[in-house]
Motif scaffolding. Structure first.
Motif, PDB file in Angstrom:
ATOM      1  N   PHE A   1       0.583  -0.841   0.262  1.00 30.11           N
ATOM      2  CA  PHE A   1       0.143   0.105  -0.168  1.00 30.11           C
ATOM      3  C   PHE A   1       0.895   1.059  -0.084  1.00 30.11           C
ATOM      4  CE2 PHE A   1      -3.501  -2.610   1.907  1.00 30.11           C
ATOM      5  CZ  PHE A   1      -3.948  -2.914   0.417  1.00 30.11           C
ATOM      6  N   LEU A   2       1.787   1.348   1.196  1.00 28.63           N
ATOM      7  CA  LEU A   2       3.043   2.053   0.993  1.00 28.63           C
ATOM      8  C   LEU A   2       3.583   2.375  -0.658  1.00 28.63           C
ATOM      9  CD1 LEU A   2       4.800   4.653   2.049  1.00 28.63           C
ATOM     10  CD2 LEU A   2       7.004   2.357   2.000  1.00 28.63           C
ATOM     11  N   ILE A   3       3.692   1.750  -1.492  1.00 28.94           N
ATOM     12  CA  ILE A   3       4.153   1.883  -2.552  1.00 28.94           C
ATOM     13  C   ILE A   3       2.560   1.923  -3.452  1.00 28.94           C
ATOM     14  CG2 ILE A   3       5.379   0.576  -4.898  1.00 28.94           C
ATOM     15  CD1 ILE A   3       7.060   1.386  -2.158  1.00 28.94           C
ATOM     16  N   TYR A   4       1.949   1.511  -3.635  1.00 34.49           N
ATOM     17  CA  TYR A   4       0.753   2.216  -4.055  1.00 34.49           C
ATOM     18  C   TYR A   4       0.760   3.536  -4.058  1.00 34.49           C
ATOM     19  CZ  TYR A   4      -4.212   2.118  -5.401  1.00 34.49           C
ATOM     20  OH  TYR A   4      -5.222   2.768  -5.953  1.00 34.49           O
ATOM     21  N   ALA A   5       0.178   4.088  -2.896  1.00 35.16           N
ATOM     22  CA  ALA A   5       0.574   5.696  -2.830  1.00 35.16           C
ATOM     23  C   ALA A   5       1.648   6.731  -3.423  1.00 35.16           C
ATOM     24  CB  ALA A   5       0.052   6.076  -1.388  1.00 35.16           C
ATOM     25  N   LEU A   6       3.148   5.979  -3.341  1.00 30.55           N
ATOM     26  CA  LEU A   6       3.876   6.344  -4.424  1.00 30.55           C
ATOM     27  C   LEU A   6       3.556   6.623  -5.563  1.00 30.55           C
ATOM     28  CD1 LEU A   6       6.796   5.635  -1.474  1.00 30.55           C
ATOM     29  CD2 LEU A   6       5.762   7.565  -1.395  1.00 30.55           C
ATOM     30  N   SER A   7       2.695   5.808  -6.179  1.00 32.25           N
ATOM     31  CA  SER A   7       2.506   5.429  -7.527  1.00 32.25           C
ATOM     32  C   SER A   7       1.834   6.738  -7.710  1.00 32.25           C
ATOM     33  CB  SER A   7       2.671   3.792  -7.875  1.00 32.25           C
ATOM     34  OG  SER A   7       1.049   3.007  -7.163  1.00 32.25           O
ATOM     35  N   ILE A   8       0.986   7.114  -6.987  1.00 29.22           N
ATOM     36  CA  ILE A   8      -0.499   7.667  -7.214  1.00 29.22           C
ATOM     37  C   ILE A   8       0.915   9.138  -8.010  1.00 29.22           C
ATOM     38  CG2 ILE A   8      -2.579   8.885  -6.025  1.00 29.22           C
ATOM     39  CD1 ILE A   8      -2.990   5.366  -5.144  1.00 29.22           C
ATOM     40  N   LEU A   9       1.096   9.336  -6.292  1.00 31.53           N
ATOM     41  CA  LEU A   9       2.061  10.998  -6.261  1.00 31.53           C
ATOM     42  C   LEU A   9       3.113  10.574  -7.594  1.00 31.53           C
ATOM     43  CD1 LEU A   9       2.486  10.940  -2.839  1.00 31.53           C
ATOM     44  CD2 LEU A   9       0.523  11.804  -3.832  1.00 31.53           C
ATOM     45  N   ASP A  10       3.685   9.888  -7.942  1.00 27.53           N
ATOM     46  CA  ASP A  10       5.070   9.807  -9.288  1.00 27.53           C
ATOM     47  C   ASP A  10       3.896  10.330 -10.335  1.00 27.53           C
ATOM     48  OD1 ASP A  10       7.269   9.720 -10.004  1.00 27.53           O
ATOM     49  OD2 ASP A  10       6.464   8.291 -10.878  1.00 27.53           O
ATOM     50  N   ALA A  11       2.887   9.748 -10.428  1.00 25.50           N
ATOM     51  CA  ALA A  11       2.358   9.647 -11.494  1.00 25.50           C
ATOM     52  C   ALA A  11       1.337  10.936 -12.122  1.00 25.50           C
ATOM     53  CB  ALA A  11       1.000   8.609 -11.715  1.00 25.50           C
ATOM     54  N   TYR A  12       0.898  11.585 -10.875  1.00 27.37           N
ATOM     55  CA  TYR A  12       0.257  12.879 -10.789  1.00 27.37           C
ATOM     56  C   TYR A  12       0.918  13.968 -10.732  1.00 27.37           C
ATOM     57  CZ  TYR A  12      -2.755  16.983  -9.273  1.00 27.37           C
ATOM     58  OH  TYR A  12      -3.113  18.122  -9.219  1.00 27.37           O
ATOM     59  N   LYS A  13       2.343  13.897  -9.903  1.00 25.34           N
ATOM     60  CA  LYS A  13       3.562  15.068 -10.912  1.00 25.34           C
ATOM     61  C   LYS A  13       3.918  15.264 -11.864  1.00 25.34           C
ATOM     62  CE  LYS A  13       7.901  13.960  -8.985  1.00 25.34           C
ATOM     63  NZ  LYS A  13       9.342  13.665  -8.517  1.00 25.34           N
TER      64      LYS A  13
END
Length: 109
Positions: free
Chosen positions: A69-81
């Motif tokens: 779930f941590l990596i999932y949250a980071l991937s969402i932030l990365d794509a949006y960024k």
């Protein structure tokens, strides 16, 4: 003689954000960087598996798979960024082009 190099508008950052929330790595695929999305998926699965093995048996589902779930949250932030950066760059170049054409300044090519 002026040349207008108009680039098409990038994908909306909100569309990328929504797709990344609904389906992991889809935001990266929409942005055209599917390998980056696959890397996030790989580490998501690996860390979910590792934390499932380490977590105590009475932990909740989210607690047992917290690494994923941590990596999932980071991937969402990365794509949006990435989407926000591309959109800001597009707006900046569009603004620069209109400012130069109004002031009579032609860019060096």
């Amino acid at each position: 003689m002026t040349s207008s190099n108009t680039q098409p508008a990038p994908v909306s950052p909100y569309l990328v954000l929504g797709s990344a929330i609904v389906l992991p790595a889809s935001g990266h695929v929409i942005l055209g960087v599917p390998v980056r999305g696959l890397q996030f998926l790989f580490f998501m699965v690996i860390l979910a598996w590792v934390t499932a093995k380490i977590a105590p048996p009475d932990a909740s589902f989210i607690g047992r798979h917290a690494g994923g779930f941590l990596i999932y949250a980071l991937s969402i932030l990365d794509a949006y960024k990435l989407a926000r950066i591309r959109h800001a760059q597009w707006v900046h170049t569009a603004t620069q082009g209109s400012d130069n054409s109004q002031s009579g300044i032609t860019p060096h090519t």
